[in-house]
Design a protein around this motif. Structure first.
Motif, mmCIF file in Angstrom:
data_model
loop_
_atom_site.group_PDB
_atom_site.id
_atom_site.type_symbol
_atom_site.label_atom_id
_atom_site.label_comp_id
_atom_site.label_asym_id
_atom_site.label_seq_id
_atom_site.Cartn_x
_atom_site.Cartn_y
_atom_site.Cartn_z
ATOM 1 N N SER A 228 -63.462 28.649 -52.182
ATOM 2 C CA SER A 228 -63.254 27.384 -52.883
ATOM 3 C C SER A 228 -62.006 26.672 -52.344
ATOM 4 C CB SER A 228 -63.109 27.644 -54.389
ATOM 5 O OG SER A 228 -62.852 26.441 -55.066
ATOM 6 N N ILE B 5 -62.864 25.293 -48.953
ATOM 7 C CA ILE B 5 -63.707 24.090 -49.092
ATOM 8 C C ILE B 5 -62.824 22.876 -49.371
ATOM 9 C CG2 ILE B 5 -65.413 22.967 -50.596
ATOM 10 C CD1 ILE B 5 -66.753 25.785 -50.822
ATOM 11 N N GLY B 6 -61.861 23.044 -50.283
ATOM 12 C CA GLY B 6 -60.950 21.947 -50.599
ATOM 13 C C GLY B 6 -60.107 21.524 -49.407
ATOM 14 N N THR C 296 -60.776 21.790 -46.241
ATOM 15 C CA THR C 296 -61.548 21.177 -45.149
ATOM 16 C C THR C 296 -62.218 19.876 -45.579
ATOM 17 O OG1 THR C 296 -63.487 22.513 -45.731
ATOM 18 C CG2 THR C 296 -62.032 23.383 -44.009
ATOM 19 N N GLY C 297 -62.201 19.588 -46.890
ATOM 20 C CA GLY C 297 -62.868 18.379 -47.381
ATOM 21 C C GLY C 297 -64.374 18.519 -47.421
ATOM 22 N N ALA C 298 -64.852 19.759 -47.402
ATOM 23 C CA ALA C 298 -66.292 20.017 -47.402
ATOM 24 C C ALA C 298 -66.813 20.085 -48.835
ATOM 25 C CB ALA C 298 -66.571 21.330 -46.680
ATOM 26 N N THR C 299 -68.143 20.212 -48.972
ATOM 27 C CA THR C 299 -68.739 20.347 -50.295
ATOM 28 C C THR C 299 -69.388 21.715 -50.499
ATOM 29 O OG1 THR C 299 -70.759 19.287 -49.478
ATOM 30 C CG2 THR C 299 -69.151 17.870 -50.582
ATOM 31 N N THR C 300 -69.627 22.438 -49.402
ATOM 32 C CA THR C 300 -70.202 23.784 -49.494
ATOM 33 C C THR C 300 -69.435 24.716 -48.563
ATOM 34 O OG1 THR C 300 -71.754 23.512 -47.662
ATOM 35 C CG2 THR C 300 -72.519 22.804 -49.862
ATOM 36 N N ARG C 301 -69.602 26.032 -48.780
ATOM 37 C CA ARG C 301 -68.903 26.972 -47.905
ATOM 38 C C ARG C 301 -69.434 26.916 -46.479
ATOM 39 N NH1 ARG C 301 -71.790 30.242 -51.415
ATOM 40 N NH2 ARG C 301 -73.439 31.489 -50.466
ATOM 41 N N GLU D 253 -70.629 24.258 -44.944
ATOM 42 C CA GLU D 253 -70.058 23.049 -44.329
ATOM 43 C C GLU D 253 -68.595 23.283 -43.984
ATOM 44 O OE1 GLU D 253 -69.303 18.287 -45.246
ATOM 45 O OE2 GLU D 253 -69.986 19.610 -46.860
ATOM 46 N N ALA D 254 -67.853 23.946 -44.879
ATOM 47 C CA ALA D 254 -66.445 24.250 -44.617
ATOM 48 C C ALA D 254 -66.314 25.121 -43.373
ATOM 49 C CB ALA D 254 -65.825 24.952 -45.819
#
Length: 201
Positions: free
Chosen positions: A177, A180-181, A183-188, A190-191
């Motif tokens: 989590s 994710i924050g 990297t600015g992603a919405t899923t692991r 994507e991160a």
């Protein structure tokens, strides 16, 4: 004569690099390996002066191999020569102890010059990658976040990742989590992809 070790898991690339570098009168390729975990022993056995390391290799990646060379053979220099010109890799490679970082499409004469400069104690970094690295800044990820994102690259569920790294699922979720924050992603997943693209993994 500068004695070189080439480490790349693609035999064709190793052979081409060896052929190009052996054309130089002051350079001699004395060892070739296809795995990162073979670098230190091969460098020691061959009395190499400079190790040219690819990043993505089995056994040990080139950045970790550079760290091993610095730790075990402090008189030997490492030069990362890779297809993967990601700015985050540059910073990680230099921090690991590599003396230089160039991409594989560097002209042969420039590569030979980079080897000579590294051997003489200078640092050589591809100028475009150096600029991008400064702009992007350092990786915001902790070592644990990097480790867990690496496991998340293949889409593994949290339970499987937790079992692999011997942590609780809650701890893994918390670290992912945070990543994710950062990297600015919405899923692991994507991160993990963002972190990989930036050279943070």
């Amino acid at each position: 004569m500068i004695r070189l070790l080439l480490a790349d898991d693609q035999a064709l690339v190793r052979g081409a690099l060896a052929a190009l570098l052996d054309l130089e009168t002051d350079l001699e390729v004395v060892a070739q390996v296809g795995r990162g975990d073979e670098v230190v022993e091969a460098a020691r056995t061959s009395a190499a002066d400079v190790c040219l390391l690819d990043i993505e290799m089995p056994g040990l990646n080139g950045i970790d191999a550079a760290a091993a060379v610095r730790r075990d053979l402090p008189g030997v220099r490492s030069l990362i020569v890779t297809t993967f010109g990601r700015p985050g890799y540059v910073r990680r490679a230099i921090e690991a102890g590599a003396s230089g970082f160039v991409v594989k499409d560097t002209p042969a004469r420039q590569l030979a010059d980079a080897v000579r400069r590294v051997h003489s104690g200078l640092r050589v970094v591809d100028p475009d990658l150096a600029a991008e690295s400064l702009i992007d800044g350092p990786s915001p990820l902790t070592g644990r976040e990097r480790e867990l994102l690496t496991h998340a690259l293949d889409g593994s569920p949290v339970a499987a990742i937790a079992a692999r790294v011997h942590l609780s699922e809650g701890t893994v979720r918390n670290h992912l989590s945070a990543a994710i924050g950062k990297t600015g992603a919405t899923t692991r997943s994507e991160a993990a992809r963002i972190a990989q693209d930036r050279g943070w993994l």
